[in-house]
Enzyme design. Structure first.
Site, PDB file in Angstrom:
ATOM      1  N   ARG A 230       0.868  -1.168   0.000  1.00  0.00           N
ATOM      2  CA  ARG A 230       0.000   0.000   0.000  1.00  0.00           C
ATOM      3  C   ARG A 230       0.909   1.223   0.000  1.00  0.00           C
ATOM      4  O   ARG A 230       2.006   1.177   0.593  1.00  0.00           O
ATOM      5  CB  ARG A 230      -0.896   0.028   1.261  1.00  0.00           C
ATOM      6  CG  ARG A 230      -2.052  -0.946   1.241  1.00  0.00           C
ATOM      7  CD  ARG A 230      -3.126  -0.564   0.219  1.00  0.00           C
ATOM      8  NE  ARG A 230      -4.262  -1.464   0.232  1.00  0.00           N
ATOM      9  CZ  ARG A 230      -4.442  -2.500  -0.600  1.00  0.00           C
ATOM     10  NH1 ARG A 230      -3.533  -2.780  -1.515  1.00  0.00           N
ATOM     11  NH2 ARG A 230      -5.523  -3.242  -0.525  1.00  0.00           N
ATOM     12  N   GLU A 259      -3.917   7.543  -3.992  1.00  0.00           N
ATOM     13  CA  GLU A 259      -4.339   7.081  -5.324  1.00  0.00           C
ATOM     14  C   GLU A 259      -5.669   7.711  -5.717  1.00  0.00           C
ATOM     15  O   GLU A 259      -6.534   7.874  -4.850  1.00  0.00           O
ATOM     16  CB  GLU A 259      -4.461   5.553  -5.313  1.00  0.00           C
ATOM     17  CG  GLU A 259      -3.118   4.892  -5.097  1.00  0.00           C
ATOM     18  CD  GLU A 259      -3.211   3.378  -4.944  1.00  0.00           C
ATOM     19  OE1 GLU A 259      -4.311   2.806  -5.122  1.00  0.00           O
ATOM     20  OE2 GLU A 259      -2.171   2.769  -4.646  1.00  0.00           O
ATOM     21  N   HIS A 277      -1.638   0.547  -9.675  1.00  0.00           N
ATOM     22  CA  HIS A 277      -2.289  -0.415  -8.770  1.00  0.00           C
ATOM     23  C   HIS A 277      -2.964  -1.560  -9.559  1.00  0.00           C
ATOM     24  O   HIS A 277      -4.187  -1.751  -9.469  1.00  0.00           O
ATOM     25  CB  HIS A 277      -3.312   0.301  -7.867  1.00  0.00           C
ATOM     26  CG  HIS A 277      -3.661  -0.482  -6.636  1.00  0.00           C
ATOM     27  ND1 HIS A 277      -3.994   0.100  -5.441  1.00  0.00           N
ATOM     28  CD2 HIS A 277      -3.735  -1.822  -6.409  1.00  0.00           C
ATOM     29  CE1 HIS A 277      -4.263  -0.829  -4.537  1.00  0.00           C
ATOM     30  NE2 HIS A 277      -4.113  -2.018  -5.109  1.00  0.00           N
TER      31      HIS A 277
END
Ligand code: NAP
Ligand code: 8YV
Length: 317
Positions: A230, A259, A277
């Protein structure tokens, strides 16, 4: 009367079809649309399918909620402690994505060490013809690779790394007696011994900025940081300045702090490879994750047993 299930976000059509066969489905596009719904509309919701998002304030709006079925193995956006305290089970989608996430990690590692994206640009920009051969890069063979978080995916990465003639070591809070890789209880000490660090822990408060300035400086000017965990696991501002100053050599990043925002500075760096991602983003794996989201709901409301509860809710499942 079928149980009412709330679906937030754009799931595959197969998910919607499967859920509609078993439940009365209430669908809304996103968090903003959910905020517009009245408490009356949410009063009888018992199941909730979500893309890793269920803060306490949302859980509290559904007084009859029994199960949150979250898409993704990471559930740092779901308040699982709050859910468990209210007797609400949270499930996630572990294991079915190990292979693709591990493959993406290896791809990102090799792409970063071999400057794959820069080499592609070198050719397309006509530099091969004008300037001759592209600069040399670095081999993975003989290097020491430290895995930060040797869990389900970390072990899959370690297994795949075994064919590259590198040495794998790891850091986590607990040593795993069943593996032979060297264990480091201290992350800075491990980083000092490593050429590459791969972050693959959960997100959330316990890992916030786990990879900090001291860790990055221990990895050093020739070191490579790969983050598929993450964005919050790495101190992003420190990483950007360490990459700019040459205190950290290279980075391959699939995840970011805010993000889909990615710091502009990273986009200008040739020593960095960036992906949006996508570690689990194949049709096959996303279908398997989708199927598990449905299975958790149908199993729980069928015979009362969820398939893949998160540890916080293991006692409830
Ligand atoms: P897992 O099996 O639970 O493994 C997590 C590992 O992290 C364990 O080895 C755990 O060991 C370690 N860990 C947890 N907290 C830590 C801490 N504070 N310090 C050091 N180590 C810690 O989970 P998984 O299935 O492998 O998934 C891992 C994570 O990968 C997910 O939670 C998600 O954040 C990320 N992920 C990202 C993508 C992507 O698209 N980029 C896709 C899938 C997963 P200890 O408990 O012993 O510390
Ligand atoms: C998910 C992920 O696809 O599983 C995870 O933890 O990060 C990805 O596989 C992503 O969270 C989308 O919801």
């Amino acid at each position: 009367m079928p149980n009412e299930v709330l679906v937030v976000g754009k799931f595959f059509p197969s998910v919607m079809n499967d859920l509609q066969q078993h439940f009365s489905v209430v669908h809304c596009e996103n968090a903003d649309a959910l905020a517009e719904m009245s408490n009356d509309q949410l009063a009888n919701i018992e199941g909730f399918a979500t893309f890793g998002w269920a803060p306490a304030s949302v859980i509290d709006r559904m007084p009859n909620l029994k199960l949150i079925s979250s898409f993704g193995v990471g559930y740092d956006g779901v308040d699982a402690d709050h859910a468990a305290a209210k007797g609400v089970i949270v499930t996630h989608t572990p294991d079915v994505l190990n292979d693709d996430v591990a493959n993406t990690t290896i791809m990102l590692l090799l792409a970063t060490m071999r400057h794959m994206v820069e080499q592609d640009r070198y050719l397309r920009d006509g530099r091969w013809e004008k300037e001759g051969n592209a600069p040399l890069t670095r081999s993975i063979a003989g290097k020491v690779v430290g895995i930060v978080g040797l869990g389900r995916i970390g072990e899959a990465i370690a297994h795949k790394l075994s064919v590259f003639n590198c040495t794998t070591v790891y850091h986590s809070r607990n040593q795993k007696p069943q593996v032979d890789y060297k264990y480091y209880g201290d992350l800075v000490e491990m980083a000092k011994d490593c050429d590459v660090l791969i972050a693959i822990t959960p997100g959330g408060p316990a890992t916030n900025k786990l990879i900090n300035r001291a860790v990055m400086e221990a990895l050093g000017p020739e070191g490579t940081l790969i983050n598929v965990a993450r964005g919050t696991v790495v101190d992003e501002a420190e990483m950007v300045s360490a990459l700019q100053d040459g205190r950290l050599g290279y980075a391959g990043l699939d995840v970011f702090e805010k993000e889909p925002h990615v710091p502009d500075a990273l986009k200008t760096m040739d020593n960095v490879v960036l992906t949006p991602h996508v570690a689990s983003a194949t049709w096959e794996t996303r279908q398997a994750m989708s199927d598990l989201v449905v299975k958790n709901l149908t199993a729980y409301f069928g015979d009362g047993a969820a398939v893949s509860p998160v540890p916080e809710c293991a006692d409830l499942a």
